[in-house]
Design a protein around this motif. Structure first.
Motif, short mmCIF file in Angstrom:
data_model
loop_
_atom_site.label_atom_id
_atom_site.label_comp_id
_atom_site.label_asym_id
_atom_site.label_seq_id
_atom_site.Cartn_x
_atom_site.Cartn_y
_atom_site.Cartn_z
N VAL A 76 0.84 -1.20 0.00
CA VAL A 76 0.00 0.00 0.00
C VAL A 76 0.88 1.25 0.00
O VAL A 76 0.63 2.20 -0.75
CB VAL A 76 -0.95 0.01 1.21
N ARG A 77 1.90 1.26 0.84
CA ARG A 77 2.81 2.41 0.90
C ARG A 77 3.45 2.67 -0.45
O ARG A 77 3.55 3.81 -0.90
CB ARG A 77 3.92 2.17 1.93
N ASN A 78 3.88 1.63 -1.11
CA ASN A 78 4.59 1.79 -2.37
C ASN A 78 3.67 2.27 -3.49
O ASN A 78 4.07 3.06 -4.34
CB ASN A 78 5.25 0.46 -2.77
N ARG A 79 2.42 1.80 -3.49
CA ARG A 79 1.51 2.10 -4.59
C ARG A 79 0.73 3.40 -4.40
O ARG A 79 0.43 4.10 -5.36
CB ARG A 79 0.49 0.96 -4.77
N ARG A 80 0.39 3.73 -3.17
CA ARG A 80 -0.60 4.78 -2.94
C ARG A 80 -0.12 6.00 -2.19
O ARG A 80 -0.80 7.02 -2.15
CB ARG A 80 -1.79 4.18 -2.18
N ILE A 81 1.06 5.91 -1.56
CA ILE A 81 1.49 6.99 -0.67
C ILE A 81 2.90 7.42 -1.01
O ILE A 81 3.81 6.59 -1.16
CB ILE A 81 1.42 6.54 0.81
N GLY A 82 3.10 8.73 -1.14
CA GLY A 82 4.43 9.29 -1.30
C GLY A 82 4.83 10.02 -0.03
O GLY A 82 3.99 10.61 0.64
N PHE A 83 6.12 9.95 0.32
CA PHE A 83 6.62 10.56 1.55
C PHE A 83 7.68 11.60 1.23
O PHE A 83 8.60 11.35 0.46
CB PHE A 83 7.24 9.50 2.47
N VAL A 84 7.56 12.78 1.87
CA VAL A 84 8.57 13.82 1.78
C VAL A 84 8.91 14.27 3.20
O VAL A 84 8.00 14.59 3.97
CB VAL A 84 8.09 15.03 0.95
N PHE A 85 10.20 14.30 3.54
CA PHE A 85 10.61 14.60 4.91
C PHE A 85 11.49 15.85 4.95
O PHE A 85 12.12 16.22 3.96
CB PHE A 85 11.39 13.42 5.50
N GLN A 86 11.57 16.44 6.13
CA GLN A 86 12.43 17.62 6.33
C GLN A 86 13.89 17.28 6.03
O GLN A 86 14.61 18.09 5.45
CB GLN A 86 12.28 18.11 7.77
N ALA A 87 14.32 16.09 6.41
CA ALA A 87 15.73 15.70 6.27
C ALA A 87 16.03 15.02 4.93
O ALA A 87 17.10 14.46 4.76
CB ALA A 87 16.13 14.79 7.42
N PHE A 88 15.07 15.02 4.01
CA PHE A 88 15.21 14.52 2.64
C PHE A 88 15.29 12.99 2.56
O PHE A 88 14.68 12.38 1.71
CB PHE A 88 16.42 15.14 1.92
N HIS A 89 16.12 12.37 3.40
CA HIS A 89 16.30 10.90 3.41
C HIS A 89 16.71 10.35 2.06
O HIS A 89 16.19 9.32 1.61
CB HIS A 89 15.04 10.21 3.93
N LEU A 90 17.64 11.02 1.40
CA LEU A 90 18.22 10.49 0.17
C LEU A 90 19.41 9.60 0.52
O LEU A 90 20.14 9.88 1.47
CB LEU A 90 18.68 11.64 -0.73
N LEU A 91 19.61 8.54 -0.25
CA LEU A 91 20.76 7.67 -0.02
C LEU A 91 22.02 8.39 -0.50
O LEU A 91 22.12 8.76 -1.68
CB LEU A 91 20.59 6.35 -0.76
N PRO A 92 23.00 8.61 0.38
CA PRO A 92 24.14 9.47 0.06
C PRO A 92 25.04 8.95 -1.07
O PRO A 92 25.69 9.74 -1.74
CB PRO A 92 24.91 9.56 1.37
N ARG A 93 25.08 7.65 -1.27
CA ARG A 93 25.98 7.10 -2.30
C ARG A 93 25.27 6.83 -3.63
O ARG A 93 25.87 6.28 -4.54
CB ARG A 93 26.61 5.81 -1.78
N GLU A 94 24.00 7.22 -3.69
CA GLU A 94 23.23 7.04 -4.92
C GLU A 94 23.00 8.40 -5.58
O GLU A 94 22.81 9.41 -4.90
CB GLU A 94 21.88 6.38 -4.63
N THR A 95 23.03 8.44 -6.90
CA THR A 95 22.77 9.68 -7.63
C THR A 95 21.30 10.07 -7.51
O THR A 95 20.48 9.29 -7.01
CB THR A 95 23.12 9.53 -9.11
#
Length: 200
Positions: free
Chosen positions: A44-63
């Motif tokens: 359900v999370r993957n199909r229906r919900i998008g998440f945006v956070f204050q701290a971005f939560h991007l993987l540092p070693r991925e482009t």
């Protein structure tokens, strides 16, 4: 909105299917998701919900493009690269697709995070203080993106401590001690403005 400890994050976690309520039922798109097991909740999370956070939560070693592709890869989508490129282009980040998060400004990181949240075309975008780590001008740019998404018909649920940010919402829910203290309609968008035909 609400003071620290009012239950905002807990509510967001339940709405985002990250946590299950200890009592009661939660229906999302007419499905009682509160009864789902962890695997079903992940779907359900993957199909229906998008998440945006204050701290971005991007993987540092991925482009940037690799970060945006992640939800598509988890879903086994064979068109992950094309869809990720489309999402980055929508957010004006196609020129930074091969940059690592450390090579991006705060506003650029948030744009990549929003692209990642949108790449699965979710029904709901949950945004937890999305402008909290940004300067005023950059925060304004991010809010304009969020407002544009809402006008296109996407439901946005945002946590914020900033009154000027909250004043731009259509509806304001104030929480205290784990309960809804006040639920106010601030403004209602015209149905004709919304791509899906109704205010959500």
């Amino acid at each position: 909105m609400g003071p620290s400890g009012s239950g905002k994050s807990t509510l967001m976690h339940i709405l985002g299917c990250l946590d299950k309520p200890t009592s009661g039922k939660y229906f999302l798109m007419d499905e009682e998701v509160s009864s789902f097991d962890q695997g079903m909740l992940a779907s359900v999370r993957n199909r229906r919900i998008g998440f945006v956070f204050q701290a971005f939560h991007l993987l540092p070693r991925e482009t940037a493009i690799e970060n945006v592709e992640l939800p598509l890869l988890y879903a086994g989508d064979r068109e992950h690269r094309r869809k990720a490129l489309t999402a980055l282009e929508r957010l004006g980040m196609i020129g930074r697709k091969d940059h690592l998060p450390s090579q991006l400004s705060g506003g650029q990181k948030q744009r990549v995070a929003i692209a990642r949240a949108l790449v699965m075309n979710p029904d709901i975008l949950l945004a937890d203080e999305p402008t909290g780590a940004l300067d005023t001008a950059t925060g304004e740019e991010i809010l304009e993106i969020v407002e544009s998404l809402n006008k296109d018909g996407m439901t946005i649920i945002m946590v914020t401590h900033e009154l000027d940010v909250a004043s731009r919402a259509q509806r304001l829910i104030s929480m205290r001690d784990g309960k809804i203290e006040k639920d106010s309609i601030l403004k209602k968008a015209a149905a004709s403005e919304l791509g899906r035909g109704e205010s959500r």
